[in-house]
Scaffold this active site. Structure first.
Site, PDB file in Angstrom:
ATOM      1  N   ASP A  46      41.801  41.533  23.633  1.00 17.83           N
ATOM      2  CA  ASP A  46      41.726  42.866  24.232  1.00 17.83           C
ATOM      3  C   ASP A  46      41.391  43.940  23.191  1.00 17.83           C
ATOM      4  OD1 ASP A  46      41.924  44.840  26.149  1.00 17.83           O
ATOM      5  OD2 ASP A  46      43.950  44.294  26.775  1.00 17.83           O
ATOM      6  N   LYS A  58      37.932  34.481  27.687  1.00 15.65           N
ATOM      7  CA  LYS A  58      39.318  34.517  28.159  1.00 15.65           C
ATOM      8  C   LYS A  58      39.406  35.609  29.211  1.00 15.65           C
ATOM      9  CE  LYS A  58      44.044  35.751  26.814  1.00 15.65           C
ATOM     10  NZ  LYS A  58      44.934  36.170  25.699  1.00 15.65           N
ATOM     11  N   ASP A 110      41.786  37.559  31.809  1.00 16.36           N
ATOM     12  CA  ASP A 110      43.193  37.883  32.043  1.00 16.36           C
ATOM     13  C   ASP A 110      43.442  38.290  33.499  1.00 16.36           C
ATOM     14  OD1 ASP A 110      45.874  38.168  31.211  1.00 16.36           O
ATOM     15  OD2 ASP A 110      45.275  39.137  29.347  1.00 16.36           O
ATOM     16  N   TRP A 160      48.542  33.335  33.895  1.00 20.52           N
ATOM     17  CA  TRP A 160      49.957  33.334  33.518  1.00 20.52           C
ATOM     18  C   TRP A 160      50.785  32.294  34.273  1.00 20.52           C
ATOM     19  CZ3 TRP A 160      50.198  39.053  35.304  1.00 20.52           C
ATOM     20  CH2 TRP A 160      49.298  39.824  34.569  1.00 20.52           C
ATOM     21  N   GLY A 161      50.152  31.377  34.988  1.00 23.73           N
ATOM     22  CA  GLY A 161      50.901  30.387  35.763  1.00 23.73           C
ATOM     23  C   GLY A 161      51.516  30.928  37.030  1.00 23.73           C
ATOM     24  N   ASP A 162      51.159  32.138  37.410  1.00 28.99           N
ATOM     25  CA  ASP A 162      51.814  32.823  38.521  1.00 28.99           C
ATOM     26  C   ASP A 162      51.663  32.079  39.842  1.00 28.99           C
ATOM     27  OD1 ASP A 162      53.130  34.969  39.892  1.00 28.99           O
ATOM     28  OD2 ASP A 162      51.163  35.713  40.500  1.00 28.99           O
ATOM     29  N   ASP A 212      53.393  34.728  28.640  1.00 27.53           N
ATOM     30  CA  ASP A 212      52.972  34.858  27.246  1.00 27.53           C
ATOM     31  C   ASP A 212      53.965  34.198  26.291  1.00 27.53           C
ATOM     32  OD1 ASP A 212      50.853  36.290  28.162  1.00 27.53           O
ATOM     33  OD2 ASP A 212      51.514  38.221  27.368  1.00 27.53           O
TER      34      ASP A 212
END
Length: 405
Positions: free
Chosen positions: A91, A168, A170, A204-206, A225
């Site tokens: 970022d 990547k 996000d 994030w595996g959400d 993270d």
């Protein structure tokens, strides 16, 4: 501390899974059935990617000089020759607004005065690959630059024109749009460019991306993270282990970037961290300052025998096969009929541990030659039936077992 509690089960298309609570209370799936989904076919990531990312150590404090110096260090330290190829900007590389005419992303001219295409050329000329970052939302997670939501094709075209090899992507500022929709949009856009770009889904595996993201990307974050401490590493390792059977060539579980060398753990703890990531076929993306590594840090990151386990062409993620109450045995198959075994002592005391052939997929009467991957030596005698080791607190031992006949 963490707990595991079965609370529900459900079926989604071809997947059956059981929800458990672990670590910090986030739900994740326990052992799942074999997936029958179609995997992305973009020719990227036949083995887990290896490289470096700016975020864990530098966060937003990046500029062109830092990236060039890091790329140079990747080569001069010998890490590039071991397979670490990606130099990934995370970022904070761009301006807050898009170009007013073409509405495309713009690099921050103060931080990156030469521009991204020139930086990509510099990295490529060193024999390395160029990675970049965006988010499937209106802004990136820092809030300092636009995300790519609604601009997927324009941004994919921009990345391709800059010579980007790795994205990547996000999950911030996402307008509560389902991740499958958002991540597929960028996947399609990247493929439309005609440039082969490794696509790293950072969801994030959400929504349990291991169960669906292989259709769109080459890797997917399975957890929140990482932080540079022992509890974070152990928690993430356990969560990532659940999805092992969904990983394979071209599509990998991603438990987040490496913290080795950032100073929050001991040498032995960093060896455990690197060993678990390697045996789990995780992306090996370094997160420390390559320009100022200690000899210990370099020795961990450059262990060619451990790296070879991660890069084994069979591409099967090892599993945690036995748990003796904070004493774990991990194991998995390797090419050539070999087996890799990792003993991890999570306790604060010296402990003895045993791996039985029945636990690790080796025939009961099979004699094996045992290779210690951290001492770089063979055991003097062949072993049959089991292998017992003694481990100091927060340490590990890693072996390859090779059948003698």
């Amino acid at each position: 501390m963490y707990t595991a509690l079965t609370v529900a089960s459900q079926t989604e298309r071809f997947h059956r899974y059981i929800i458990r609570i672990t670590c910090n209370g986030r739900p994740f799936a326990s052992k799942t059935t074999t997936s029958s989904r179609k995997l992305i076919d973009n020719g990227r990531g036949l083995t887990p990617p290896m490289g470096w990312s700016s975020w864990n150590h530098f966060a937003c404090n990046i500029d062109e000089d830092l990236i060039k110096q890091t790329a140079q260090a990747m080569v001069t330290t010998g890490l590039a020759n071991l397979g670490y190829k990606y130099i990934n900007l995370d970022d904070c590389w761009g301006e807050l607004g898009r170009n007013s005419l073409q509405h495309v992303l713009v690099a921050n001219p103060v931080k990156f005065p030469s521009g991204m295409a020139a930086l990509g050329n510099y990295i490529h000329n060193l024999g390395l690959k160029f990675g970049i970052y965006s988010s499937a939302g209106n802004y990136t997670c820092s809030g300092t630059m636009p995300g790519s939501l609604g601009h997927e094709q324009a941004d994919a075209n921009t990345f391709a024109s800059w010579g980007v090899d790795y994205l990547k992507y996000d999950n911030c500022y996402n307008d509560n749009i389902h991740p499958k929709i958002r991540y597929q949009a960028m996947s399609d856009a990247l493929q439309n460019t005609g440039r082969p770009i490794f696509y790293s889904i950072c969801e994030w595996g959400d929504q349990q991306p291991a169960l669906w993201a292989g259709e769109f990307g080459n890797s997917w974050r399975t957890t929140d993270d990482i932080t540079d401490d022992w509890e974070s590493i152990m928690c993430i390792a356990d969560m990532n282990d659940v999805y092992a059977e969904h990983a394979g060539p071209g599509a990998w579980n991603d438990p987040d970037m490496l913290e080795v060398g950032n100073g929050g753990m001991s040498y032995d703890e960093y060896v455990v961290h690197f060993s678990i990531w390697a045996i789990s076929k995780a992306p090996l993306i370094i997160g420390c300052d390559l320009r100022n590594m200690t000899n210990d840090t370099l020795s961990i990151l450059s262990n060619a025998e451990v790296i070879a386990v991660n890069q084994d062409p069979l591409g099967i993620q090892a599993r945690q096969v036995r748990n003796y109450g904070q004493r774990d045995v991990w194991a998995g198959p390797l090419s050539g009929g070999r087996t890799v075994v990792l003993f991890v002592n999570k306790k604060y005391s010296t402990e003895e541990m045993t791996a039985f052939w029945s636990d690790i997929g080796v025939s009961a009467n099979q004699a094996v030659q045992v290779r210690d991957l951290w001492l770089h030596e063979d055991l003097n005698t062949t072993m049959t039936g089991n292998l017992t080791v003694t481990l100091l607190a927060h340490s590990c031992k890693m072996f390859i077992l090779t059948p003698t006949s």
